[in-house]
Scaffold this motif. Sequence first.
Motif, PDB file in Angstrom:
ATOM      1  N   VAL A  57      10.640  19.932 -36.310  1.00  0.00           N
ATOM      2  CA  VAL A  57      11.196  20.525 -35.105  1.00  0.00           C
ATOM      3  C   VAL A  57      12.627  20.031 -34.875  1.00  0.00           C
ATOM      4  CG1 VAL A  57      10.234  18.707 -33.623  1.00  0.00           C
ATOM      5  CG2 VAL A  57      10.768  20.936 -32.651  1.00  0.00           C
ATOM      6  N   GLN A  58      12.923  18.800 -35.263  1.00  0.00           N
ATOM      7  CA  GLN A  58      14.292  18.295 -35.108  1.00  0.00           C
ATOM      8  C   GLN A  58      15.250  19.058 -36.019  1.00  0.00           C
ATOM      9  OE1 GLN A  58      11.658  16.318 -35.707  1.00  0.00           O
ATOM     10  NE2 GLN A  58      11.428  15.127 -33.800  1.00  0.00           N
ATOM     11  N   GLU A  97      19.399  23.282 -36.884  1.00  0.00           N
ATOM     12  CA  GLU A  97      19.742  24.539 -37.555  1.00  0.00           C
ATOM     13  C   GLU A  97      19.993  25.660 -36.536  1.00  0.00           C
ATOM     14  OE1 GLU A  97      16.638  26.731 -39.755  1.00  0.00           O
ATOM     15  OE2 GLU A  97      17.877  26.385 -41.532  1.00  0.00           O
ATOM     16  N   ASN A  98      19.157  25.705 -35.488  1.00  0.00           N
ATOM     17  CA  ASN A  98      19.316  26.738 -34.460  1.00  0.00           C
ATOM     18  C   ASN A  98      20.626  26.545 -33.699  1.00  0.00           C
ATOM     19  OD1 ASN A  98      17.724  28.958 -32.902  1.00  0.00           O
ATOM     20  ND2 ASN A  98      18.483  27.615 -31.286  1.00  0.00           N
ATOM     21  N   GLN A 152      20.950  35.933 -27.698  1.00  0.00           N
ATOM     22  CA  GLN A 152      19.872  35.771 -26.734  1.00  0.00           C
ATOM     23  C   GLN A 152      18.595  35.268 -27.408  1.00  0.00           C
ATOM     24  OE1 GLN A 152      19.366  39.483 -24.695  1.00  0.00           O
ATOM     25  NE2 GLN A 152      21.263  39.297 -23.501  1.00  0.00           N
ATOM     26  N   VAL A 153      18.288  35.820 -28.593  1.00  0.00           N
ATOM     27  CA  VAL A 153      17.094  35.378 -29.322  1.00  0.00           C
ATOM     28  C   VAL A 153      17.232  33.908 -29.719  1.00  0.00           C
ATOM     29  CG1 VAL A 153      15.714  35.709 -31.416  1.00  0.00           C
ATOM     30  CG2 VAL A 153      16.547  37.694 -30.153  1.00  0.00           C
ATOM     31  N   LEU A 154      18.409  33.513 -30.197  1.00  0.00           N
ATOM     32  CA  LEU A 154      18.623  32.126 -30.606  1.00  0.00           C
ATOM     33  C   LEU A 154      18.533  31.180 -29.415  1.00  0.00           C
ATOM     34  CD1 LEU A 154      21.547  32.582 -33.165  1.00  0.00           C
ATOM     35  CD2 LEU A 154      19.198  31.931 -33.681  1.00  0.00           C
ATOM     36  N   GLN A 155      19.047  31.612 -28.255  1.00  0.00           N
ATOM     37  CA  GLN A 155      18.958  30.764 -27.069  1.00  0.00           C
ATOM     38  C   GLN A 155      17.511  30.611 -26.605  1.00  0.00           C
ATOM     39  OE1 GLN A 155      21.642  32.849 -24.459  1.00  0.00           O
ATOM     40  NE2 GLN A 155      23.454  31.687 -25.149  1.00  0.00           N
TER      41      GLN A 155
END
Length: 524
Positions: free
Chosen positions: A217-218, A223-224, A264-267
């Motif tokens: 998850v980190q 990456e995100n 928006q999807v990435l946020q």
Amino acid sequence: ISCRVLYRIVILAFCWVYIRKFQSRQESEVVSTITAICALAIALITSALLPVDIFLVSFMKYPNGTYKEWAANNETRGQIEDTVLYGYYTLYSIILFCVFLWIPFVYFYYEERDDDNVNRCSQVKNALKYTVGFAIVCVVLLLIGAFVPLEPPPGQNSTQWEKVQYLFEELGSSHGLPALSFSISSLTLIGMLAVITYTAYGMSVLPLNLIKGTRSVQYERLENTEDIDDVELQIEKLKSKCKDGRPLSSRDRNNLQELEGKLQVLQRRGRHLEIAERNCCTKVGSALRPFKILLGIFFILVALLFTVALFISNLDKALHSAGISSGFIIFGTNLTNPLNELLLALQPVFPLDYILITVITMYFVVTSMAGIRNMGIWFFWIRLYKIRPKKTRPQALLFLCMILLLIVLHTSYMIYSLAPQYVMYGSQKYLMPSAGSTSGNATFATTRTCDADAPEDQCTVTRSYLFLHKFWFFSTIYYFGNWAFIGAFLIGLVVSCCRGKKSVIEGEVEADDSDLSDDEYVYS
């Protein structure tokens, strides 16, 4: 009685937890929820009737092949067989009612719901109108099954009345068994397609996902964040083109719109990853990583065992059956089948075989759920619905439960294919007099396992077997379906091996989600 009540409570609790896990919080609807839970529970309860059927025919005899005192009377055995038969009648009739009436009505009732016009009578009327088509199909299947002659018809010299009377005698002599068997076999064909599509893939994807685990998850958050920075940079670059007052070209406007949607999807994805990182379940899952690996290895070994047993059973049918015209039916086993031998060894110690078959059935259900969860609900090449935690629409849940109901219906034939002799006779044995071996008035006899050569009054066939093999052409289709299942499993195994690790928030964020639904999901 308490055990049966406890069993039903466990099934209902499992169904309730599963449906509530995937149900959309925004679009939850009481009628569809109750329908989905009841349909899934009926499917699981029906699957439990098979081991009971097998146990009863086996429990009538001693291990030496003689009938027990209470089962020595033909009438007593007939009453027990009729009780099991009526159980099949009841549960299979409920399945027909669910598939052709109840679930379609609730589906169309929800589809007809209009927030601006809450006319319940109009909803019910339109839902009934669409449900009539399913009812007509059900009636046609019952009529075909009822009037398809299974015995040689009267000769050419018979009168028309004698021919009509013969058809009614055919229906009455079997107590409507062909009608119900034909309808259930037709539904089982659809279940076979679902098993080939979803269960075969689920048997490969579930254990491999457990073994491979999820991504860190980190690392996903890092990456995100980099992706968000990259998209924001591209958006700023496009917006800089219109700082002097010039309008953007249509191509740039489309690109800007796509980039803003992607941002928006990435946020939203970032918010989900933040919640997942703080979630205690994620930390517990990391601590249980060795257990998940062992469970995944166990599941893949079970899947390989089922595949090998199914291959041996199909090969046995290909080599020793009478071919297509007989539905590839064999009585007993000519090749050593490991699962068949294991069930025969456990059957005398009740309820070990019952537990094993329940585990097998639940394994099919769990792997089918995993297959549907990863693939979604498809109609040929068209994806109808996605199955996601807390975001599944009521219509998708109804489809899901109908598919699972049909899959569990097909598991009876799957278990027969895995262990044909066990499903047909259980652990019954019979006494065969030895030729020329007599001592005074005593006649020596050897104990043999029940098969097709046994006297008719010495071995009792399970009622399930009669339902499965009433029509030879269905058995033929099931036989080729088993080969397709093996092929689909091997293809799914290769695909699952080639895929990387899943995201820790797999299925939680999609481009077509609204911001409102996402916020409610994250902060509820």
